[in-house]
Design a protein around this motif. Sequence first.
Motif, PDB file in Angstrom:
ATOM      1  N   VAL A 108       0.830  -1.199   0.000  1.00  0.00           N
ATOM      2  CA  VAL A 108       0.000   0.000   0.000  1.00  0.00           C
ATOM      3  C   VAL A 108       0.873   1.261   0.000  1.00  0.00           C
ATOM      4  O   VAL A 108       0.513   2.283  -0.612  1.00  0.00           O
ATOM      5  N   LEU A 109       2.038   1.187   0.648  1.00  0.00           N
ATOM      6  CA  LEU A 109       2.951   2.335   0.662  1.00  0.00           C
ATOM      7  C   LEU A 109       3.674   2.488  -0.672  1.00  0.00           C
ATOM      8  O   LEU A 109       3.865   3.611  -1.162  1.00  0.00           O
ATOM      9  N   VAL A 110       4.077   1.363  -1.253  1.00  0.00           N
ATOM     10  CA  VAL A 110       4.735   1.411  -2.565  1.00  0.00           C
ATOM     11  C   VAL A 110       3.778   2.005  -3.593  1.00  0.00           C
ATOM     12  O   VAL A 110       4.151   2.874  -4.398  1.00  0.00           O
ATOM     13  N   ASP A 111       2.518   1.542  -3.558  1.00  0.00           N
ATOM     14  CA  ASP A 111       1.520   2.072  -4.502  1.00  0.00           C
ATOM     15  C   ASP A 111       1.314   3.568  -4.292  1.00  0.00           C
ATOM     16  O   ASP A 111       1.199   4.332  -5.264  1.00  0.00           O
ATOM     17  N   ALA A 112       1.295   3.990  -3.035  1.00  0.00           N
ATOM     18  CA  ALA A 112       1.092   5.417  -2.741  1.00  0.00           C
ATOM     19  C   ALA A 112       2.242   6.263  -3.281  1.00  0.00           C
ATOM     20  O   ALA A 112       2.026   7.372  -3.790  1.00  0.00           O
ATOM     21  N   LEU A 113       3.462   5.740  -3.162  1.00  0.00           N
ATOM     22  CA  LEU A 113       4.632   6.456  -3.689  1.00  0.00           C
ATOM     23  C   LEU A 113       4.507   6.681  -5.190  1.00  0.00           C
ATOM     24  O   LEU A 113       4.821   7.758  -5.709  1.00  0.00           O
ATOM     25  N   TYR A 114       4.042   5.644  -5.895  1.00  0.00           N
ATOM     26  CA  TYR A 114       3.981   5.729  -7.358  1.00  0.00           C
ATOM     27  C   TYR A 114       2.677   6.337  -7.872  1.00  0.00           C
ATOM     28  O   TYR A 114       2.601   6.745  -9.029  1.00  0.00           O
ATOM     29  N   ASP A 115       1.646   6.413  -7.008  1.00  0.00           N
ATOM     30  CA  ASP A 115       0.369   6.997  -7.442  1.00  0.00           C
ATOM     31  C   ASP A 115       0.319   8.505  -7.242  1.00  0.00           C
ATOM     32  O   ASP A 115      -0.708   9.139  -7.513  1.00  0.00           O
ATOM     33  N   LYS A 152       0.421  10.161  -4.358  1.00  0.00           N
ATOM     34  CA  LYS A 152      -0.229  10.594  -3.125  1.00  0.00           C
ATOM     35  C   LYS A 152       0.743  11.396  -2.255  1.00  0.00           C
ATOM     36  O   LYS A 152       1.960  11.206  -2.320  1.00  0.00           O
ATOM     37  N   THR A 153       0.189  12.236  -1.407  1.00  0.00           N
ATOM     38  CA  THR A 153       1.027  13.026  -0.496  1.00  0.00           C
ATOM     39  C   THR A 153       1.050  12.432   0.907  1.00  0.00           C
ATOM     40  O   THR A 153       1.865  12.836   1.736  1.00  0.00           O
ATOM     41  N   GLU A 154       0.134  11.478   1.185  1.00  0.00           N
ATOM     42  CA  GLU A 154       0.156  10.777   2.469  1.00  0.00           C
ATOM     43  C   GLU A 154      -0.586   9.452   2.328  1.00  0.00           C
ATOM     44  O   GLU A 154      -1.357   9.246   1.380  1.00  0.00           O
ATOM     45  N   GLN A 155      -0.335   8.546   3.287  1.00  0.00           N
ATOM     46  CA  GLN A 155      -0.979   7.236   3.246  1.00  0.00           C
ATOM     47  C   GLN A 155      -1.089   6.682   4.660  1.00  0.00           C
ATOM     48  O   GLN A 155      -0.100   6.639   5.399  1.00  0.00           O
ATOM     49  N   PHE A 156      -2.287   6.220   5.027  1.00  0.00           N
ATOM     50  CA  PHE A 156      -2.496   5.590   6.330  1.00  0.00           C
ATOM     51  C   PHE A 156      -2.018   4.139   6.268  1.00  0.00           C
ATOM     52  O   PHE A 156      -2.204   3.448   5.274  1.00  0.00           O
ATOM     53  N   ILE A 157      -1.388   3.674   7.367  1.00  0.00           N
ATOM     54  CA  ILE A 157      -0.883   2.289   7.424  1.00  0.00           C
ATOM     55  C   ILE A 157      -1.031   1.761   8.844  1.00  0.00           C
ATOM     56  O   ILE A 157      -0.862   2.499   9.817  1.00  0.00           O
ATOM     57  N   GLU A 158      -1.408   0.498   8.942  1.00  0.00           N
ATOM     58  CA  GLU A 158      -1.452  -0.207  10.224  1.00  0.00           C
ATOM     59  C   GLU A 158      -0.554  -1.428  10.122  1.00  0.00           C
ATOM     60  O   GLU A 158      -0.603  -2.157   9.131  1.00  0.00           O
ATOM     61  N   THR A 159       0.278  -1.661  11.143  1.00  0.00           N
ATOM     62  CA  THR A 159       1.199  -2.794  11.119  1.00  0.00           C
ATOM     63  C   THR A 159       1.235  -3.451  12.490  1.00  0.00           C
ATOM     64  O   THR A 159       1.333  -2.759  13.516  1.00  0.00           O
ATOM     65  N   GLN A 160       1.182  -4.791  12.485  1.00  0.00           N
ATOM     66  CA  GLN A 160       1.333  -5.513  13.751  1.00  0.00           C
ATOM     67  C   GLN A 160       2.811  -5.705  14.027  1.00  0.00           C
ATOM     68  O   GLN A 160       3.580  -6.101  13.147  1.00  0.00           O
TER      69      GLN A 160
END
Length: 649
Positions: free
Chosen positions: A602-609, A611-619
């Motif tokens: 989801v972060l890689v896609d945000a970098l290439y799409d 976007k200026t920000e991206q929400f992420i949840e990680t365990q």
Amino acid sequence: MMQTTFPRLLLEQAQRRPLDTAMREKEYGIWQVTSWADMAQLVEALACGLHQAGLARGEHLVVIGANRPRLYATMLAAQSLGAIPAPLYQDAVSAECVFPINNAEVRFAVVEDQEQVDKMLEIRDRCPQLAQIYYDDPRGLRNYDQPGLHALDELLASGRAHAQAHPQFFREQIELGQPGDVASLFFTSGTTGNPKGVVHTHATLIDRATAGMKFDRLTEKEEVLAYLPPAWIGQNIFSYAQWLVVGYVVNCPESGATVTIDLKEVGPTYYFAPPRVFEGLLTSVMIRMEDASAIKRRMFHYFMKLARRVGPARMDGRPISVSDWLLYALGDFLVYSPLRNNLGMSRVRVAYTAGEAIGPDLFSFYRSLGINLKQLYGQTETAVFVCLQPDDEAQADTVGVPCDGVEIKLSEDGEILVRSPGLLKGYYKDPVATAQVLTADGWYRTSDAGFIDAAGHLRIIDRVKDVGRIKDGVYDGAMFAPKYVENKLKFFSHIKEAVAYGDQREKVCVMINIDFEAVGNWAERRSLPYAGYTDLAQKPEVYELIRECVEKVNADLSSDALLAGSQISRFLVLHKELDADEGELTRTNKVRRGFIGNKYSVLVDALYDGKTEQFIETQVKFEDGRTAIVSATLKIGDAKTFAPVRAAA
């Protein structure tokens, strides 16, 4: 080639210089000494005990723990019987031990302490053949009652009784061993899939240890600090193979927490560390200097500027002016000598770094201080020593010249091929993988891309499989070398890890881990409040700090005709540190780029799409087994790129 085995080398050292120190171990703040005669007696007792317990010739035994004399003696004892020690990483989680133990059909494990015992007991149902577990440190194990679980002291008592009853047994077993016998099994870090077991003989390991000894004129007077994992072949060569070949003293720290203190106490003459360790030492120095008085800071910066200008030439034996010589001598008295002493490197004659590229500034810093820091090139499969840097030819952008017995050539696609007496016998139980890396005429495929420069030095670009191409965009068709880009970013003290993407894409984007200590200190000096790593990582001021680093890398890349297309267009700072326990790094701290790309897609896609920000949840998983969810809205930054600098006609 020295035609012998490790147990024979031990007996030779013990016979020639029985009372000389072989090893020291710090225990409760006091250095305990083991002489060569003591070591030979310890190995004999362990070998006889293991024989009594049923360890057979050709069988594997795993050893798990930090650098401890009795664990090294266990490896020698196994080799004395013709068995094969397989050291595993002590910081590996229990599940990571299952494949090596089952793959090598291991019945015997010798471990350091309660932590490692717990791992072995946890996986016993998945490793049914694991019958005997011996532990060195009994603390916390008094009430353990498990079948096959014994103190190493019990094994020693049994072995001493057998040795007394059969005084010739130990030496008879050693005489049965041959140089071509398998000596050790090293499991690779496994960046993709299960790790592979690299099979090395006594001959291959001893040959490379001897080549390194001759190259740097090592003697039995050297002092070494053994603090890296013994399962890593680099540490194993320096503190085991070369220890037995050369006969120098190996010092074992009390714990990982005391390494810096122990380093200063020992003052090693022969030192080995990956760039990460040298980076950490430099970061701690710079943090302390920021807190020093204004006069001390000015003096430090003045003499370090002088050292950067004069020091490398002085180390390489090039002429310097009398005034520079006098100023450097003053700087040595006021700054360089106290700093070397504070780093624990006041007696270092030869220091090596390997595993990753080291930054030019970092490399120059240590050599400017008068520390003979050099680079080497090698892999587990080559028994480490392929290329080494001569004392007066150390450069940050090469890994040296081929050492004794090594031949190097390049394949058509730029892959480095090596032929050497130190090559692996093969991968354990994996003839297909063996055939993929060893050619019919004896060349080993390193999987590294590089070239030999005009001076005969080898330069490494990246892994062959990782070298890609930019597709479409401004740099369509340009070479993309992710590891090269990542290493350039990690040259900055504020960046701990970087993961670069760009192959078959129109631009290069990276995800970055800040160095929490360095950036935290930077923030505190600017009265910038933060509540932990996640909060600090997303501060706008931190993004500007990282942007400056990224753009400096881009400016540097723009002057490289081959790699100008690898400039970074977009970046983000991750909300958590990459962790080997979560599969994001290998046990030797190499990034698992593919795994990270999938986990954070989801972060890689945000970098290439765009976007200026991206929400992420990680365990995340803590050391005590607890889990938690870390979430954040990550900012995504753009970085300035530069037009390629064309060479003058």
